[in-house]
Design a protein around this motif. Structure first.
Motif, PDB file in Angstrom:
ATOM      1  N   ALA A 245     -23.877  43.063 -51.778  1.00 53.26           N
ATOM      2  CA  ALA A 245     -24.577  44.019 -52.650  1.00 53.26           C
ATOM      3  C   ALA A 245     -23.616  44.602 -53.661  1.00 53.26           C
ATOM      4  O   ALA A 245     -22.427  44.796 -53.368  1.00 53.26           O
ATOM      5  CB  ALA A 245     -25.182  45.133 -51.800  1.00 53.26           C
ATOM      6  N   ILE A 246     -24.120  44.868 -54.865  1.00 47.99           N
ATOM      7  CA  ILE A 246     -23.279  45.592 -55.820  1.00 47.99           C
ATOM      8  C   ILE A 246     -23.072  47.016 -55.298  1.00 47.99           C
ATOM      9  O   ILE A 246     -23.906  47.537 -54.554  1.00 47.99           O
ATOM     10  CB  ILE A 246     -23.885  45.611 -57.241  1.00 47.99           C
ATOM     11  CG1 ILE A 246     -25.198  46.414 -57.264  1.00 47.99           C
ATOM     12  CG2 ILE A 246     -24.104  44.199 -57.760  1.00 47.99           C
ATOM     13  CD1 ILE A 246     -25.723  46.668 -58.670  1.00 47.99           C
ATOM     14  N   PRO A 247     -21.961  47.675 -55.639  1.00 42.55           N
ATOM     15  CA  PRO A 247     -21.691  49.021 -55.117  1.00 42.55           C
ATOM     16  C   PRO A 247     -22.760  50.025 -55.554  1.00 42.55           C
ATOM     17  O   PRO A 247     -23.392  49.875 -56.611  1.00 42.55           O
ATOM     18  CB  PRO A 247     -20.335  49.371 -55.728  1.00 42.55           C
ATOM     19  CG  PRO A 247     -19.727  48.062 -56.113  1.00 42.55           C
ATOM     20  CD  PRO A 247     -20.865  47.166 -56.476  1.00 42.55           C
TER      21      PRO A 247
ATOM     22  N   SER B 270     -34.646  36.930 -55.778  1.00 40.32           N
ATOM     23  CA  SER B 270     -35.169  37.953 -56.681  1.00 40.32           C
ATOM     24  C   SER B 270     -34.134  39.049 -56.909  1.00 40.32           C
ATOM     25  O   SER B 270     -33.945  39.524 -58.044  1.00 40.32           O
ATOM     26  CB  SER B 270     -36.457  38.545 -56.102  1.00 40.32           C
ATOM     27  OG  SER B 270     -36.967  39.556 -56.937  1.00 40.32           O
ATOM     28  N   LEU B 271     -33.447  39.473 -55.850  1.00 39.76           N
ATOM     29  CA  LEU B 271     -32.413  40.510 -55.986  1.00 39.76           C
ATOM     30  C   LEU B 271     -31.266  40.021 -56.868  1.00 39.76           C
ATOM     31  O   LEU B 271     -30.695  40.791 -57.652  1.00 39.76           O
ATOM     32  CB  LEU B 271     -31.882  40.912 -54.615  1.00 39.76           C
ATOM     33  CG  LEU B 271     -32.757  41.845 -53.786  1.00 39.76           C
ATOM     34  CD1 LEU B 271     -32.198  41.994 -52.373  1.00 39.76           C
ATOM     35  CD2 LEU B 271     -32.885  43.218 -54.446  1.00 39.76           C
ATOM     36  N   GLU B 272     -30.929  38.734 -56.738  1.00 40.36           N
ATOM     37  CA  GLU B 272     -29.866  38.177 -57.581  1.00 40.36           C
ATOM     38  C   GLU B 272     -30.297  38.151 -59.042  1.00 40.36           C
ATOM     39  O   GLU B 272     -29.511  38.477 -59.942  1.00 40.36           O
ATOM     40  CB  GLU B 272     -29.509  36.774 -57.091  1.00 40.36           C
ATOM     41  CG  GLU B 272     -28.286  36.205 -57.785  1.00 40.36           C
ATOM     42  CD  GLU B 272     -27.930  34.813 -57.299  1.00 40.36           C
ATOM     43  OE1 GLU B 272     -26.901  34.291 -57.745  1.00 40.36           O
ATOM     44  OE2 GLU B 272     -28.703  34.251 -56.494  1.00 40.36           O
TER      45      GLU B 272
ATOM     46  N   LYS C  98     -32.284  40.176 -60.446  1.00 35.01           N
ATOM     47  CA  LYS C  98     -32.256  41.569 -60.916  1.00 35.01           C
ATOM     48  C   LYS C  98     -30.852  42.147 -60.930  1.00 35.01           C
ATOM     49  O   LYS C  98     -30.658  43.308 -61.282  1.00 35.01           O
ATOM     50  CB  LYS C  98     -33.166  42.423 -60.033  1.00 35.01           C
ATOM     51  CG  LYS C  98     -34.642  42.067 -60.130  1.00 35.01           C
ATOM     52  CD  LYS C  98     -35.495  42.912 -59.180  1.00 35.01           C
ATOM     53  CE  LYS C  98     -36.979  42.559 -59.315  1.00 35.01           C
ATOM     54  NZ  LYS C  98     -37.835  43.351 -58.385  1.00 35.01           N
ATOM     55  N   LYS C  99     -29.860  41.322 -60.489  1.00 35.17           N
ATOM     56  CA  LYS C  99     -28.442  41.712 -60.497  1.00 35.17           C
ATOM     57  C   LYS C  99     -28.138  42.869 -59.534  1.00 35.17           C
ATOM     58  O   LYS C  99     -27.267  43.687 -59.790  1.00 35.17           O
ATOM     59  CB  LYS C  99     -27.984  42.050 -61.919  1.00 35.17           C
ATOM     60  CG  LYS C  99     -28.116  40.870 -62.881  1.00 35.17           C
ATOM     61  CD  LYS C  99     -27.622  41.231 -64.273  1.00 35.17           C
ATOM     62  CE  LYS C  99     -27.642  40.005 -65.176  1.00 35.17           C
ATOM     63  NZ  LYS C  99     -28.971  39.412 -65.343  1.00 35.17           N
ATOM     64  N   PHE C 100     -28.864  42.903 -58.421  1.00 37.82           N
ATOM     65  CA  PHE C 100     -28.569  43.884 -57.376  1.00 37.82           C
ATOM     66  C   PHE C 100     -27.606  43.316 -56.334  1.00 37.82           C
ATOM     67  O   PHE C 100     -26.980  44.069 -55.597  1.00 37.82           O
ATOM     68  CB  PHE C 100     -29.859  44.330 -56.679  1.00 37.82           C
ATOM     69  CG  PHE C 100     -30.722  45.227 -57.511  1.00 37.82           C
ATOM     70  CD1 PHE C 100     -30.475  46.586 -57.583  1.00 37.82           C
ATOM     71  CD2 PHE C 100     -31.781  44.704 -58.247  1.00 37.82           C
ATOM     72  CE1 PHE C 100     -31.262  47.411 -58.363  1.00 37.82           C
ATOM     73  CE2 PHE C 100     -32.575  45.531 -59.030  1.00 37.82           C
ATOM     74  CZ  PHE C 100     -32.318  46.891 -59.091  1.00 37.82           C
ATOM     75  N   ILE C 101     -27.536  41.991 -56.247  1.00 35.74           N
ATOM     76  CA  ILE C 101     -26.622  41.350 -55.306  1.00 35.74           C
ATOM     77  C   ILE C 101     -25.919  40.202 -56.000  1.00 35.74           C
ATOM     78  O   ILE C 101     -26.336  39.746 -57.081  1.00 35.74           O
ATOM     79  CB  ILE C 101     -27.349  40.827 -54.043  1.00 35.74           C
ATOM     80  CG1 ILE C 101     -28.317  39.699 -54.394  1.00 35.74           C
ATOM     81  CG2 ILE C 101     -28.074  41.968 -53.323  1.00 35.74           C
ATOM     82  CD1 ILE C 101     -28.903  38.992 -53.180  1.00 35.74           C
ATOM     83  N   LEU C 102     -24.845  39.700 -55.348  1.00 33.51           N
ATOM     84  CA  LEU C 102     -24.107  38.547 -55.835  1.00 33.51           C
ATOM     85  C   LEU C 102     -24.136  37.461 -54.769  1.00 33.51           C
ATOM     86  O   LEU C 102     -24.112  37.753 -53.561  1.00 33.51           O
ATOM     87  CB  LEU C 102     -22.653  38.933 -56.138  1.00 33.51           C
ATOM     88  CG  LEU C 102     -22.445  40.055 -57.167  1.00 33.51           C
ATOM     89  CD1 LEU C 102     -20.972  40.430 -57.234  1.00 33.51           C
ATOM     90  CD2 LEU C 102     -22.966  39.631 -58.529  1.00 33.51           C
TER      91      LEU C 102
ATOM     92  N   LYS D 147     -39.036  34.202 -45.644  1.00 34.26           N
ATOM     93  CA  LYS D 147     -39.152  34.993 -46.875  1.00 34.26           C
ATOM     94  C   LYS D 147     -37.800  35.434 -47.429  1.00 34.26           C
ATOM     95  O   LYS D 147     -37.698  35.793 -48.608  1.00 34.26           O
ATOM     96  CB  LYS D 147     -39.995  36.244 -46.620  1.00 34.26           C
ATOM     97  CG  LYS D 147     -41.441  35.967 -46.247  1.00 34.26           C
ATOM     98  CD  LYS D 147     -42.206  37.276 -46.021  1.00 34.26           C
ATOM     99  CE  LYS D 147     -43.665  37.010 -45.660  1.00 34.26           C
ATOM    100  NZ  LYS D 147     -44.394  38.287 -45.406  1.00 34.26           N
ATOM    101  N   ILE D 148     -36.762  35.426 -46.604  1.00 33.68           N
ATOM    102  CA  ILE D 148     -35.512  36.100 -46.986  1.00 33.68           C
ATOM    103  C   ILE D 148     -34.870  35.484 -48.229  1.00 33.68           C
ATOM    104  O   ILE D 148     -34.336  36.192 -49.080  1.00 33.68           O
ATOM    105  CB  ILE D 148     -34.508  36.115 -45.815  1.00 33.68           C
ATOM    106  CG1 ILE D 148     -33.339  37.053 -46.141  1.00 33.68           C
ATOM    107  CG2 ILE D 148     -34.027  34.725 -45.465  1.00 33.68           C
ATOM    108  CD1 ILE D 148     -33.710  38.481 -46.319  1.00 33.68           C
ATOM    109  N   TYR D 149     -34.942  34.128 -48.368  1.00 27.75           N
ATOM    110  CA  TYR D 149     -34.256  33.519 -49.509  1.00 27.75           C
ATOM    111  C   TYR D 149     -34.976  33.804 -50.829  1.00 27.75           C
ATOM    112  O   TYR D 149     -34.327  33.925 -51.879  1.00 27.75           O
ATOM    113  CB  TYR D 149     -34.063  32.017 -49.269  1.00 27.75           C
ATOM    114  CG  TYR D 149     -33.043  31.766 -48.173  1.00 27.75           C
ATOM    115  CD1 TYR D 149     -31.682  31.916 -48.430  1.00 27.75           C
ATOM    116  CD2 TYR D 149     -33.456  31.451 -46.891  1.00 27.75           C
ATOM    117  CE1 TYR D 149     -30.740  31.721 -47.424  1.00 27.75           C
ATOM    118  CE2 TYR D 149     -32.519  31.261 -45.868  1.00 27.75           C
ATOM    119  CZ  TYR D 149     -31.159  31.401 -46.142  1.00 27.75           C
ATOM    120  OH  TYR D 149     -30.227  31.233 -45.148  1.00 27.75           O
TER     121      TYR D 149
END
Length: 270
Positions: free
Chosen positions: A71-73, A52-54, A56-60, A45-47
């Motif tokens: 993770a973004i700060p 999804s987080l990418e 939503k722009k929560f991670i790069l 499930k992790i990918y």
């Protein structure tokens, strides 16, 4: 679900997304495998979660042959949430402002929960533009309501607060209030504290806060007769307390220590 994860889900993340983001905050840039291992999210499930987080722009995600994620700060995340919340609130206000609420102003409405009572009162105080008449116990003064009263004092001429305090708490950031002399007697008389807030002569929150019940006996109404009665109650308390305060020594000679004789209001039958 821990507190950090639960708080993030309030802003639209799934539980798995919140776990992955919090995990990444505590790691260097990492592969999906390591994030899965540290977060407890299954590798199968992790990918999808990271994708999804990418989105939503929560991670790069890096562009390496074996991608790593970061993770973004936190301060950037919080700034985004604030901007989005303000934008959504503005849109909501613009969308709903023309609708209004059709209210039967003669009706009396129950405010059953303690928090509901004081959220309503805080709103009344913050939005009063002409007058504010209040009876309240210091035990019910939250920091937000205390500050709202201080702000209201600075903008309103018709500002009257009758303060009851079982613990004699009078160190407040506003000065225009009358100390009540008979708090303990009143609680014994009525079986609990009460509150009375009339704003702009338009609405009133009034009633008893029982000491032994989760529910209140408090009502909200725009009924003109109820508003008149509640406001006059505050005014007459203020008249009496102003008199007793200014003539305190003389009043004690007549009514005794602590002015207990004032409460002896029933004429002798004989």
């Amino acid at each position: 679900m821990d507190q950090k994860t639960e708080l993030l889900t309030r802003f639209g993340l799934t539980e798995s997304e919140a776990k992955a983001y919090v995990t990444l905050l505590q790691m260097d840039a990492s592969t999906g495998y390591k994030i899965s291992k540290n977060s407890g999210i299954a590798r199968s499930k992790i990918y999808n979660v990271l994708s999804s987080l990418e989105d939503k722009k929560f991670i790069l995600e890096s562009k390496d042959d074996t991608p790593v994620y970061t993770a973004i700060p936190v301060d950037e995340l919080v700034a985004r949430f604030k901007t989005e919340s303000e934008h959504n609130i503005s849109n909501l206000e613009n969308s709903l402002s023309g609708l209004g609420t059709v209210t039967d102003y003669g009706s009396v409405w129950a405010l059953d929960a303690y928090d509901q009572v004081f959220e309503k009162i805080q709103y009344q105080i913050q939005h009063a533009t002409h007058s504010l008449y209040v009876q309240i116990y210091s035990e019910d003064l939250t920091p937000e309501i205390t500050q709202a009263l201080a702000d209201a004092e600075s903008r309103l001429h018709e500002f009257v607060v009758i303060l009851f305090s079982n613990h004699h708490r009078y160190d407040l950031p506003f000065r225009r209030f009358y100390k009540h002399f008979f708090e303990a007697d009143k609680v014994l008389d009525y079986g609990g504290r009460w509150v009375n807030v009339v704003s702009d002569g338009q609405e009133v929150v009034y009633g008893k806060l029982p000491a032994d019940s989760a529910n209140t006996g408090v009502i909200w109404t725009k009924n003109s007769s109820m508003i008149f009665l509640a406001q006059e109650y505050v005014l007459h308390d203020a008249y009496d307390l102003r008199t007793l305060s200014l003539l305190h020594d003389e009043a004690e000679k007549v009514f005794g220590p602590d002015l207990e004789g004032v409460r002896d209001i029933y004429f002798d039958k004989n």
